[in-house]
Scaffold this active site. Sequence first.
Site, PDB file in Angstrom:
ATOM      1  N   LYS A  59      35.535  38.504  32.203  1.00  0.00           N
ATOM      2  CA  LYS A  59      34.948  39.849  32.110  1.00  0.00           C
ATOM      3  C   LYS A  59      34.749  40.228  30.645  1.00  0.00           C
ATOM      4  O   LYS A  59      35.604  39.947  29.805  1.00  0.00           O
ATOM      5  CB  LYS A  59      35.887  40.841  32.803  1.00  0.00           C
ATOM      6  CG  LYS A  59      35.333  42.253  32.973  1.00  0.00           C
ATOM      7  CD  LYS A  59      36.341  43.125  33.729  1.00  0.00           C
ATOM      8  CE  LYS A  59      35.850  44.545  33.923  1.00  0.00           C
ATOM      9  NZ  LYS A  59      36.878  45.400  34.569  1.00  0.00           N
ATOM     10  N   SER A  97      34.846  48.350  38.212  1.00  0.00           N
ATOM     11  CA  SER A  97      33.974  47.996  37.114  1.00  0.00           C
ATOM     12  C   SER A  97      33.687  46.496  36.994  1.00  0.00           C
ATOM     13  O   SER A  97      32.713  46.102  36.367  1.00  0.00           O
ATOM     14  CB  SER A  97      34.593  48.471  35.804  1.00  0.00           C
ATOM     15  OG  SER A  97      35.796  47.765  35.536  1.00  0.00           O
ATOM     16  N   SER A 122      39.435  48.182  39.685  1.00  0.00           N
ATOM     17  CA  SER A 122      38.267  47.427  39.202  1.00  0.00           C
ATOM     18  C   SER A 122      38.296  45.931  39.471  1.00  0.00           C
ATOM     19  O   SER A 122      37.300  45.249  39.264  1.00  0.00           O
ATOM     20  CB  SER A 122      38.081  47.650  37.699  1.00  0.00           C
ATOM     21  OG  SER A 122      37.631  48.955  37.463  1.00  0.00           O
TER      22      SER A 122
END
Lengths: 98, 501
Positions: free
Chosen positions: B80, B155, B179
Amino acid sequence: MSTISRDEVARVAALARIDLRPDEVDRLAGELDVIVDAIARVSEVATPDVPATSHPLPMTNVFREDVPVPGLPVDDVMAGAPASEDGRFLVPQILGEE
Amino acid sequence: MTDVTRLSAAELADALAAGEVSSVEATQAHLDRIAAVDGDVHAFLHVSADDALATARDVDARRAAGEQLHALAGVPVAVKDVVVTKGMPTTAGSKILEGWVPPYDATLVERLRAAGLPILGKTNMDEFAMGSSTEHSAFGNTKNPWDLDRIPGGSGGGSAAAVAAFEAPLAIGTDTGGSIRQPGAVTGTVGVKPTYGGVSRYGLIAMASSLDQAGPVTRTVLDAALLHEVIGGHDPHDSTSIPEPLPALVEAARQGAGQDLSGVRVGVVRELTGEGYQPGVQARFDESLELLRGMGAEIVEVSCPSFEYALAAYYLIMPSEASSNLAKFDGMRFGLRVEPAEGPVTAERVMAATRGAGFGDEVKRRIILGTYALSAGYYDAYYGSAQKVRTLIQRDFAASFAQADVLVSPTAPTTAFRFGEKLDDPLAMYLNDVATIPANLAGVPGISVPNGLSDDKLPVGFQILAPAKADDRLYRVGAALEAALEKQWGGPLLAQAPELG
């Protein structure tokens, strides 16, 4: 009806060092009410007898021996800077502001 | 040879060890898959082909030389974009960091590299991890591989979509309010938020420091355990890092796959079921409970009355901490610098111009909220009161874990929604996280395991929560449920996903 005024939003944006356009101030003035609702909700149960928890797990301060270790190479750090000179960050004027 | 991108990480690791495939071949196959489908999915912000192939070549050479390697050596991974990677662009989904190349690796990235996992690239996310749909990325939406008109969650939508689309067998996510777990639920993948402090936060671009936690994003429970053991454990660079060793996670996942849950007490959280949950989500949840019961688990109901205040407390604590953490983006030392359009060019005016131009709407919103909540005269009433709710939620967890070994709920109240559906309604967006937020506030670990499709043929997730430092329980119960479900389905849930490209 929003309880947080445009002026209040502008004041907080100045504290946070964020330039907002007038339309952004308008929109945020409406949206910040969410925090008033949140505080009302939390206040229902956040009574004086309840201790606050800052951290999920109990913690104590962490100490280590005061032994010097090498930092990042200056050139590597400066490679990501918007401006630099002689291995230092080059920033706009910081003194003499009102 | 079968398509290596379809193998689980554990299967690929076995094939690498047996010499059936090389890491260069496996890495190239995933790079080819990215080239073929990522135009549609947009899971990646940056693909680091050269870096990944260099690691793969190194692993292949060391294996050929007879060196003893880590079990996952040569298995590629996606990271990420909120995690800093030396020599590889890191933006956290924000214009304010566009083009920035970090001078160091996060601890978890160091551990991935040390174990020999080729890093395929950086995955898309809501800007600074603020969102539940990845629509707040400054670099465009990531699409849900099950339906390209729908959100992949957030997210960490990029990491979940990359794994669901077979672009990577493994990915790293971060979870502040859900997330990792909510994107897992809506993409039919596995996501784990470890115990707070279980994985080092050194090198994570912080949103809310008392809530943030990095963890694995995978297609199987065993793969998550394998990756968790690579990245987890104590790190002197993070003073909140847990000093004791991790529990035996891989062993727990293998034990769970035996489908015997005799003596395990499973607590259903009354406040996280029923009203507000889509009927198909609720139905799959109830069926999964029956499967757990069938494997010998005892199902009990527990009550966590303070959970209904979790969302309100979260939306005081998270923006407060974010407003403080994001003060570092000031145009002085790294990232974007914008000069004011008119007037004197002073440092303070450059900071405000830079932050005004570089931050997106949701980030500005949360910084303003947090600055307001922390400003003079409000601190005790706002942040202080929210921290009291945190105590109450911890007490609810403590009481519930006295009655049950794990707690369960649906991971998210609905399946993936369409783009734009909740963008103008922040509160509706936040409700996605209603079941996941309590774990962050209390620091306890949680997993989302895919447990079927809802009536709309979209994936649903089953959340399992365990007491702090008992992450092994997630893997035991999660692997058992996964095995029982796959026996019913005749294979993994993702085999039912539409073909891409």
